[in-house]
Scaffold this active site. Structure first.
Site, PDB file in Angstrom:
ATOM      1  N   LYS A 136       0.846  -1.200   0.000  1.00 16.84           N
ATOM      2  CA  LYS A 136       0.000   0.000   0.000  1.00 16.84           C
ATOM      3  C   LYS A 136       0.883   1.252   0.000  1.00 16.84           C
ATOM      4  O   LYS A 136       1.375   1.689   1.020  1.00 16.84           O
ATOM      5  CB  LYS A 136      -0.935   0.046   1.216  1.00 16.84           C
ATOM      6  N   GLU A 173       9.504   2.306  10.712  1.00 21.38           N
ATOM      7  CA  GLU A 173      10.544   3.293  10.375  1.00 21.38           C
ATOM      8  C   GLU A 173       9.879   4.655  10.429  1.00 21.38           C
ATOM      9  O   GLU A 173       9.070   4.991   9.561  1.00 21.38           O
ATOM     10  CB  GLU A 173      11.083   3.019   8.969  1.00 21.38           C
ATOM     11  N   CYS A 225      13.344  11.934   6.058  1.00 20.63           N
ATOM     12  CA  CYS A 225      13.317  11.588   7.486  1.00 20.63           C
ATOM     13  C   CYS A 225      14.646  11.841   8.180  1.00 20.63           C
ATOM     14  O   CYS A 225      14.688  12.151   9.357  1.00 20.63           O
ATOM     15  CB  CYS A 225      12.904  10.135   7.648  1.00 20.63           C
ATOM     16  N   GLU A 267       9.276  17.100  14.456  1.00 16.54           N
ATOM     17  CA  GLU A 267       9.728  16.915  13.087  1.00 16.54           C
ATOM     18  C   GLU A 267       8.891  17.826  12.191  1.00 16.54           C
ATOM     19  O   GLU A 267       7.662  17.705  12.151  1.00 16.54           O
ATOM     20  CB  GLU A 267       9.533  15.453  12.658  1.00 16.54           C
TER      21      GLU A 267
HETATM   22  P1  NAP Z   1       2.061   8.971   7.064  1.00 18.15           P
HETATM   23  O1  NAP Z   1       1.024  10.021   7.023  1.00 18.15           O
HETATM   24  O2  NAP Z   1       2.281   8.242   8.326  1.00 18.15           O
HETATM   25  O3  NAP Z   1       1.676   7.953   5.880  1.00 18.15           O
HETATM   26  C1  NAP Z   1       2.486   6.836   5.580  1.00 18.15           C
HETATM   27  C2  NAP Z   1       1.618   5.746   4.979  1.00 18.15           C
HETATM   28  O4  NAP Z   1       0.697   5.284   5.953  1.00 18.15           O
HETATM   29  C3  NAP Z   1       0.772   6.196   3.794  1.00 18.15           C
HETATM   30  O5  NAP Z   1       0.724   5.139   2.848  1.00 18.15           O
HETATM   31  C4  NAP Z   1      -0.588   6.424   4.426  1.00 18.15           C
HETATM   32  O6  NAP Z   1      -1.666   6.329   3.502  1.00 18.15           O
HETATM   33  C5  NAP Z   1      -0.618   5.291   5.420  1.00 18.15           C
HETATM   34  N1  NAP Z   1      -1.554   5.449   6.536  1.00 18.15           N
HETATM   35  C6  NAP Z   1      -2.025   6.588   7.085  1.00 18.15           C
HETATM   36  N2  NAP Z   1      -2.863   6.298   8.106  1.00 18.15           N
HETATM   37  C7  NAP Z   1      -2.910   4.952   8.210  1.00 18.15           C
HETATM   38  C8  NAP Z   1      -3.592   4.039   9.074  1.00 18.15           C
HETATM   39  N3  NAP Z   1      -4.387   4.458  10.052  1.00 18.15           N
HETATM   40  N4  NAP Z   1      -3.414   2.727   8.891  1.00 18.15           N
HETATM   41  C9  NAP Z   1      -2.586   2.273   7.920  1.00 18.15           C
HETATM   42  N5  NAP Z   1      -1.926   3.076   7.063  1.00 18.15           N
HETATM   43  C10 NAP Z   1      -2.072   4.405   7.216  1.00 18.15           C
HETATM   44  O7  NAP Z   1       3.492   9.542   6.626  1.00 18.15           O
HETATM   45  P2  NAP Z   1       3.820  10.491   5.399  1.00 18.15           P
HETATM   46  O8  NAP Z   1       3.289  11.848   5.684  1.00 18.15           O
HETATM   47  O9  NAP Z   1       3.416   9.802   4.143  1.00 18.15           O
HETATM   48  O10 NAP Z   1       5.412  10.494   5.441  1.00 18.15           O
HETATM   49  C11 NAP Z   1       6.161  11.378   6.217  1.00 18.15           C
HETATM   50  C12 NAP Z   1       6.675  10.693   7.470  1.00 18.15           C
HETATM   51  O11 NAP Z   1       7.416   9.527   7.124  1.00 18.15           O
HETATM   52  C13 NAP Z   1       7.653  11.549   8.260  1.00 18.15           C
HETATM   53  O12 NAP Z   1       7.366  11.437   9.617  1.00 18.15           O
HETATM   54  C14 NAP Z   1       9.004  10.917   7.956  1.00 18.15           C
HETATM   55  O13 NAP Z   1       9.983  11.138   8.933  1.00 18.15           O
HETATM   56  C15 NAP Z   1       8.630   9.480   7.858  1.00 18.15           C
HETATM   57  N6  NAP Z   1       9.663   8.752   7.116  1.00 18.15           N
HETATM   58  C16 NAP Z   1      10.486   7.898   7.804  1.00 18.15           C
HETATM   59  C17 NAP Z   1      11.508   7.217   7.118  1.00 18.15           C
HETATM   60  C18 NAP Z   1      12.463   6.292   7.838  1.00 18.15           C
HETATM   61  O14 NAP Z   1      13.192   5.567   7.168  1.00 18.15           O
HETATM   62  N7  NAP Z   1      12.521   6.287   9.146  1.00 18.15           N
HETATM   63  C19 NAP Z   1      11.655   7.416   5.744  1.00 18.15           C
HETATM   64  C20 NAP Z   1      10.799   8.308   5.102  1.00 18.15           C
HETATM   65  C21 NAP Z   1       9.796   8.952   5.790  1.00 18.15           C
HETATM   66  P3  NAP Z   1      -2.244   7.625   2.700  1.00 18.15           P
HETATM   67  O15 NAP Z   1      -1.196   8.670   2.755  1.00 18.15           O
HETATM   68  O16 NAP Z   1      -2.463   7.107   1.340  1.00 18.15           O
HETATM   69  O17 NAP Z   1      -3.509   8.015   3.379  1.00 18.15           O
END
Ligand code: NAP
Length: 485
Positions: free
Chosen positions: A173, A249, A284, A384
C-alpha cells in the site's frame, strides 16, 4: 494525465471500481494521475490471493527461482528509469536528477537482495547422543508494506526486496500522493516477470480505509511501515488485536554537530543539500538541528546565508531548479505555520517565505528558513517539521555536543564534522541514533543496516539483519537419528 489500473498477474481479475482519486503536481496543481480507489473488500481479496499463492507454489522454499524473478524485475526497472523518474517528479515534485537517482539506486537494492534470496539458511545442532536439532529460517507468510510519499520508490523497495528474497507473499500500500509511480514500479514486477500471480498484490487507497483494513486483517502476518510516528503508534495499537509482527521506520529530528576544526568547505554544502535541496527537506534523516561550536558560529551562519540565498527554486522537471516544492498542500501549510512560530519564538536569519513569483505562484514553494535563538522547549526545536527549516544552536566541547544531540525523543540519524579522529569517535559513540555519519551525510548502501533508536522506529532495514526481519525461525528437534533398514 495518466489513468491507472491495478496491476495483476496472468489469470487474475483486475479489481473493478467506479471510484478514483486524483494526484496533483505540487509544482502547479494540475492533475497528473487518476488512481483506482481500493477498499477493505479489495484488501480481503488480496490476502486470499497471497495465501493461495504461497500454498500453490514453491515460492517460499525456492530461493533460486526468487532470485531469478527479482533479477528480471531489476532489469525491467533499469530499462524504465527515465519514464518512472519523470512520473516520480510529477507526483512528488522532487528534482528530476534526484528522481533518476532514486530509481537507479533501487535497481541495485533489488539485485543485492536477489543474491541474498539464495542464502536464507538456518543452523543444525547436535544436542546429545539422542537428540538432533535444526533451526530453520522460514518466511513470515503474508507481509504488508505501507509506505510514504517522500522517497516512494526507495521506501517501497527497501522493504519489498528483502521480504521477497526471504520468500514472503505481499500486499503493497503506497502513499496516495505517489500511488501512480508506485504502481508503475509494481506493474513491472507483477506483469513483466515470471512472478507467480498473487505473490505481490498492489493496494491503492487511503490509509484510513485500505491501510486500516491491512492493519487489522487476521490473514496478514507482518507489517513493514514507514511514515509518521503518530501513524506508527496507531498501527501498533490496532495491530495488537491480531498480534502481528511490526517493523516501524518513523520520523527524526537529526542533529549535525560541526566542531571548530571542521572543514567548512565540505560541511556547508553537505548541510545545504541534506536539509534544503534534497526533497526540499522532506526526508526523514534531514539534519534539522545544526549544533555548531561557539567559536565558529558567526562565520558559519554568514556562509550558510550566502549559500541558501543562491538556491534556484522551481519545478522539479526544470533542470535549472536546485530545490522543488513541498509535496502536498498540507505539508506546505504545516511548514509555513512552523516558520510563523519561529518568527515569534526565535530569530529568523534567512528565508522562510512562501514564493509568489509568476512561475511559482501555483505551486507549494517555500524558501529555506534558518533560525537561531530558539528556546529549547520550542516545538521548532522538538517536532519533526519535514521541510526546509533549520535551527542553529551553539555548544562548547564534546560533552555538551553529545548532550544537545541526544536532547530529543528521536534517534534516526546524525552527523559530526571534525578533522580530529578522536573527537569524531567520542561524539559518534555518544550519540543515540541508528546512524552517525562522519564528515558526510545521507549515504545509504544496500548491505548496511539502518533504523531508529528511541521513537524513530523498531527494527532494521537493509543488510543481513534487514533480510532476517522478514523471517522467523522454526526449531525442529529429532528425538533420535532414525535407524536405516
Ligand atoms: P504517514 O502520514 O504516516 O503515511 C504513511 C503511509 O501510511 C501512507 O501510505 C498512508 O496512507 C498510510 N496510513 C495513514 N494512516 C494509516 C492508518 N491508520 N493505517 C494504515 N496506514 C495508514 O506519513 P507520510 O506523511 O506519508 O510520510 C512522512 C513521514 O514519514 C515523516 O514522519 C518521515 O519522517 C517518515 N519517514 C520515515 C523514514 C524512515 O526511514 N525512518 C523514511 C521516510 C519517511 P495515505 O497517505 O495514502 O492516506
Amino acid at each position: 494525465m495518466k489513468t491507472y489500473q491495478i496491476p495483476v498477474g496472468k489469470g487474475v481479475e483486475i479489481p473493478v471500481t467506479e471510484n478514483f482519486f486524483d494526484i496533483v503536481n505540487p509544482s502547479n496543481h494540475e492533475v497528473v494521475s487518476r488512481i483506482p480507489k481500493m477498499t477493505a473488500a479489495d484488501v480481503d481479496g488480496a490476502v486470499v490471493a497471497a495465501s493461495a499463492a504461497l500454498d500453490k507454489t514453491d515460492w517460499a522454499c525456492n530461493g533460486v527461482f526468487r532470485a531469478k524473478v527479482m533479477l528480471q524485475w531489476a532489469d525491467r526497472l533499469e530499462a524504465n528509469i527515465e519514464p518512472i523518474a519523470r512520473q516520480l517528479t510529477l507526483e512528488n515534485g522532487k528534482l528530476i536528477g534526484e528522481a533518476s537517482y532514486e530509481v537507479t539506486s533501487q535497481v541495485g537494492v533489488i539485485r543485492y537482495n536477489a543474491g541474498l534470496a539464495r542464502t536464507v539458511s538456518g543452523r543444525a545442532h547436535s544436542l546429545g547422543s539422542n537428540s538432533f536439532g535444526v533451526v530453520a529460517r522460514e518466511p513470515m507468510g503474508v507481509v504488508a508494506v505501507i509506505s510514504p510519499w517522500n522517497w516512494p520508490v526507495t521506501l517501497m523497495i527497501r522493504d519489498m526486496a528483502p521480504a521477497l528474497a526471504a520468500g514472503n507473499a505481499m500486499l503493497i500500500k503506497p502513499a496516495s500522493q505517489t500511488a501512480g509511480v508506485s504502481l508503475d514500479v509494481l506493474r513491472l514486477l507483477i506483469e513483466e516477470t515470471d512472478l507467480p500471480p498473487g505473490i505481490v498484490n498492489a493496494i491503492a487507497g487511503s490509509g484510513s480505509d485500505a491501510g486500516q483494513a491491512i492493519v487489522v486483517h487476521p490473514g496478514i502476518d507482518m507489517i513493514a511501515f514507514t511514515g509518521d510516528g503518530s501513524t506508527g503508534r496507531n498501527i501498533m495499537r490496532d495491530a495488537s488485536q491480531t498480534l502481528k509482527k511490526l517493523s516501524l521506520e518513523l520520523g527524526g529530528k537529526s542533529p549535525m554537530v560541526v566542531c571548530d576544526d571542521a572543514d567548512l568547505d565540505k560541511a556547508i554544502p553537505t548541510l545545504v543539500s541534506a536539509i534544503f535541496t534534497t526533497t526540499s527537506g522532506q526526508i526523514c534523516t534531514a539534519p534539522s538541528r545544526l549544533l555548531v561550536e561557539q567559536g565558529i558560529e558567526a562565520e558559519l551562519v554568514e556562509r550558510l546565508k550566502k549559500a541558501v540565498s543562491g538556491i534556484r527554486i522551481g519545478d522539479g522537471l526544470d533542470r535549472n531548479s536546485q530545490m522543488g516544492p513541498m509535496t502536498t498542500r498540507d505539508q506546505y501549510e504545516k511548514v509555513l505555520s512552523f516558520i510563523e512560530m519561529g518568527r515569534r519564538e526565535g530569530r529568523l536569519v534567512a528565508g522562510g517565505e512562501p514564493l509568489q513569483a509568476d512561475h511559482l505562484a501555483k505551486g507549494n514553494f517555500v524558501s529555506p528558513a534558518i533560525f537561531t535563538d530558539v528556546p529549547d522547549d520550542s516545538a521548532l526545536n522538538r517536532d519533526e517539521i519535514f521541510g526546509p527549516v533549520l535551527v542553529i544552536k551553539t555548544f562548547e566541547g564534546d560533552e555538551e555536543a553529545i548532550a544537545l544531540a541526544n536532547d530529543t525523543e528521536f534517534g534516526l540519524a546524525s552527523a559530526v564534522f571534525t578533522e580530529n579522529v578522536h573527537r569524531s569517535w567520542c561524539i559518534a559513540r555518544g550519540i543515540k541514533a541508528g546512524t552517525v555519519w562522519v564528515n558526510t551525510y545521507n549515504r545509504f548502501y544496500p548491505e548496511v543496516e539502518v533504523g531508529g533508536y528511541k521513537q524513530s522506529g523498531i527494527g532494521r532495514m537493509a543488510g543481513i539483519d534487514g533480510l532476517m526481519e522478514f523471517t522467523q525461525t522454526k526449531f525442529i528437534n529429532f528425538d533420535s537419528i532414525p535407524q536405516q533398514g
